[in-house]
Write a protein that holds these residues in place. Structure first.
Motif, short mmCIF file in Angstrom:
data_model
loop_
_atom_site.label_atom_id
_atom_site.label_comp_id
_atom_site.label_asym_id
_atom_site.label_seq_id
_atom_site.Cartn_x
_atom_site.Cartn_y
_atom_site.Cartn_z
N ARG A 27 0.88 -1.00 -0.13
CA ARG A 27 0.04 -0.03 0.06
C ARG A 27 0.61 1.17 0.07
O ARG A 27 1.97 1.34 0.39
CB ARG A 27 -1.03 -0.11 1.32
CG ARG A 27 -2.03 -1.19 1.34
CD ARG A 27 -2.73 -1.20 2.61
NE ARG A 27 -3.65 -0.04 2.62
CZ ARG A 27 -4.79 0.04 1.97
NH1 ARG A 27 -5.41 -1.03 1.63
NH2 ARG A 27 -5.59 1.27 1.94
N GLN A 32 -0.16 13.73 -0.83
CA GLN A 32 -0.22 14.78 -0.01
C GLN A 32 0.17 14.55 1.40
O GLN A 32 1.14 15.02 2.16
CB GLN A 32 -1.52 15.24 0.17
CG GLN A 32 -2.09 15.73 1.28
CD GLN A 32 -3.56 15.46 1.85
OE1 GLN A 32 -4.10 14.63 1.10
NE2 GLN A 32 -4.07 15.96 2.99
N PHE A 35 4.08 13.91 1.30
CA PHE A 35 4.68 15.03 1.42
C PHE A 35 4.75 15.92 3.09
O PHE A 35 5.68 16.29 3.47
CB PHE A 35 4.01 16.27 0.60
CG PHE A 35 4.72 17.51 0.57
CD1 PHE A 35 6.04 17.92 -0.10
CD2 PHE A 35 3.96 18.79 1.25
CE1 PHE A 35 6.65 19.17 0.02
CE2 PHE A 35 4.45 20.06 1.53
CZ PHE A 35 6.04 20.24 0.94
N HIS A 36 3.55 15.62 3.62
CA HIS A 36 3.49 15.91 5.14
C HIS A 36 4.30 15.04 6.07
O HIS A 36 4.91 15.78 6.92
CB HIS A 36 1.98 15.76 5.48
CG HIS A 36 1.65 16.62 6.65
ND1 HIS A 36 1.39 16.31 7.97
CD2 HIS A 36 1.54 17.93 6.86
CE1 HIS A 36 1.22 17.10 8.51
NE2 HIS A 36 1.26 18.22 8.14
N GLU A 40 7.34 16.10 8.43
CA GLU A 40 7.74 15.60 9.85
C GLU A 40 8.83 15.05 10.06
O GLU A 40 9.43 15.10 11.10
CB GLU A 40 6.51 14.69 10.08
CG GLU A 40 5.02 15.54 10.18
CD GLU A 40 3.89 14.52 10.44
OE1 GLU A 40 2.87 14.95 11.26
OE2 GLU A 40 3.89 13.48 9.73
N PRO A 48 2.38 10.02 11.89
CA PRO A 48 1.34 9.21 11.98
C PRO A 48 0.73 8.86 10.58
O PRO A 48 0.16 7.69 10.61
CB PRO A 48 0.11 10.26 12.40
CG PRO A 48 1.25 11.30 13.30
CD PRO A 48 2.39 11.42 12.55
N THR A 51 2.73 5.60 10.20
CA THR A 51 2.09 4.38 11.29
C THR A 51 0.82 3.95 10.78
O THR A 51 0.57 2.87 10.76
CB THR A 51 1.80 5.16 12.79
OG1 THR A 51 3.06 5.95 13.00
CG2 THR A 51 1.23 4.18 13.66
N LYS A 52 -0.15 4.85 10.29
CA LYS A 52 -1.29 4.68 9.68
C LYS A 52 -1.09 3.51 8.38
O LYS A 52 -1.71 2.45 8.14
CB LYS A 52 -2.13 5.61 9.38
CG LYS A 52 -3.36 5.37 8.66
CD LYS A 52 -4.21 6.62 8.48
CE LYS A 52 -5.47 6.49 7.51
NZ LYS A 52 -6.34 5.19 7.81
N ALA A 55 0.04 0.04 9.42
CA ALA A 55 -1.14 -0.45 9.98
C ALA A 55 -2.06 -1.09 9.20
O ALA A 55 -2.69 -2.12 9.09
CB ALA A 55 -1.84 0.29 11.08
N GLU A 56 -2.48 -0.46 8.22
CA GLU A 56 -3.62 -0.66 7.25
C GLU A 56 -2.92 -1.97 6.47
O GLU A 56 -3.58 -2.96 5.98
CB GLU A 56 -3.54 0.50 6.04
CG GLU A 56 -4.41 1.71 6.42
CD GLU A 56 -4.16 2.79 5.42
OE1 GLU A 56 -4.70 3.79 5.81
OE2 GLU A 56 -3.69 2.49 4.28
N ARG A 58 -0.56 -4.04 7.39
CA ARG A 58 -0.70 -5.22 8.24
C ARG A 58 -1.94 -5.94 8.38
O ARG A 58 -2.01 -7.28 8.18
CB ARG A 58 0.10 -4.72 9.69
CG ARG A 58 0.14 -5.82 10.65
CD ARG A 58 0.20 -5.01 12.13
NE ARG A 58 -1.19 -4.47 12.28
CZ ARG A 58 -1.29 -3.20 12.75
NH1 ARG A 58 -0.33 -2.68 13.41
NH2 ARG A 58 -2.57 -2.70 13.18
N GLU A 59 -2.98 -5.16 8.46
CA GLU A 59 -4.40 -5.62 8.60
C GLU A 59 -4.76 -6.24 7.42
O GLU A 59 -5.58 -7.44 7.58
CB GLU A 59 -5.25 -4.55 9.19
CG GLU A 59 -5.17 -3.99 10.34
CD GLU A 59 -4.87 -5.05 11.63
OE1 GLU A 59 -5.84 -6.08 11.65
OE2 GLU A 59 -4.19 -5.03 12.48
N GLN A 60 -4.46 -5.69 6.29
CA GLN A 60 -4.89 -6.23 4.95
C GLN A 60 -4.11 -7.68 4.81
O GLN A 60 -4.63 -8.78 4.41
CB GLN A 60 -4.83 -5.30 3.89
CG GLN A 60 -5.18 -5.71 2.59
CD GLN A 60 -5.10 -4.55 1.61
OE1 GLN A 60 -4.34 -3.65 1.40
NE2 GLN A 60 -5.97 -4.85 0.62
#
Lengths: 105, 153
Positions: A27, A32, A35-36, A40, A48, A51-52, A55-56, A58-60
């Motif tokens: 994934r 956007q 870039f953010h 960071e 974050p 991290t998200k 996690a997405e 991993r769950e998939q």
């Protein structure tokens, strides 16, 4: 579906081994978010967005290994392992693999 | 109990919702599963229902306990500086990016290079834009069926 990283499930008996099951997922984050995240990363701390993303992914990958085990008639997956690699810059890849087993009722 | 809560409690799931739940939870036998998958090929409403149930299942499994920093992130995101700064930053970035692209296009168009390099550059830019828009369209269309969007960590 029982998922364990150990080779056996305490209190349950394995009736038969079905075989290797796997699920993977790759994934990417939208440009956007990338870039953010890059901004960071300049200042440090948790990112974050990534991290998200992990996690997405991993769950998939977990959902896919569960679906694979179910399709082959498994009740549980033993020796579950999750491995990651980077297939493209900013994309996450997870591969979950383990052994599907049929448990004695 | 509020009216909304009462309404939620009283609502009885439809047979399709129950079937989608059983499918997502792996509670169907092989024959029942094959029949259900046959219906999925024809009924887009059922595909949406399965995606919604899968989203719930993923959320329930991946629900992360709240951390003290979550409150701080919420406070930062809700602050006036953040709420005003983000749109201003993204607007400036977008305007700058589009402006620069248009300026580059104008520079190339008005330069003394031959018509062929100009056409090739235009084709390159148009091809990139076209493929990008196709990718955006595919993402927007498939997003309702992607149950992993709500996973936080």
């Amino acid at each position: 579906m029982i998922l364990v990283t150990t080779d056996s499930i305490p209190g349950r008996e394995i009736e038969r081994v079905i075989g290797l099951v796997r699920g993977n997922s790759v994934r990417g984050a939208p440009a956007q978010a990338d870039f953010h995240a890059w901004l960071e990363n300049l200042v440090g701390g948790e990112i974050p967005e990534y991290t998200k993303l992990l996690a997405e992914c991993r769950e998939q990958a977990l959902d896919r290994i569960i679906a694979d085990a179910r399709a082959r008639g498994g009740d549980a997956i033993v020796g579950l392992k999750i491995t990651s690699s980077e297939i493209a810059n900013g994309a996450a890849e997870f591969l979950a693999y383990g052994t599907a087993v049929k448990l004695r009722a | 109990m509020s009216a909304r809560e009462h309404e939620i409690e009283e609502r009885v799931p439809s047979p399709d919702e129950l079937a989608a739940m059983a499918y997502v939870d792996g509670e169907m036998g092989a024959k029942e599963r094959a029949a259900f998958e046959g219906r999925l090929e024809k009924e887009s409403a059922l595909v949406r229902e399965v995606a919604a149930q899968q989203r719930l299942a993923v959320m329930a499994r991946a629900a992360a306990p709240r951390e003290p920093i979550d409150e701080e992130w919420k406070r930062i995101e809700g602050s006036a500086v953040h709420r005003m700064g983000l749109p201003i930053g993204w607007t400036l970035l977008t305007v700058g990016g589009i402006g620069l692209s248009v300026w580059c296009a104008w520079l190339i168009a008005s330069s003394s290079i031959g018509i062929l390099p100009k056409l090739l550059t235009a084709a390159l830019a148009a091809g990139f834009l076209f493929l990008f828009l196709l990718a955006v369209h595919a993402r927007i269309t498939s997003r309702p069926f992607d149950p992993y969007d709500d996973v936080k960590r």
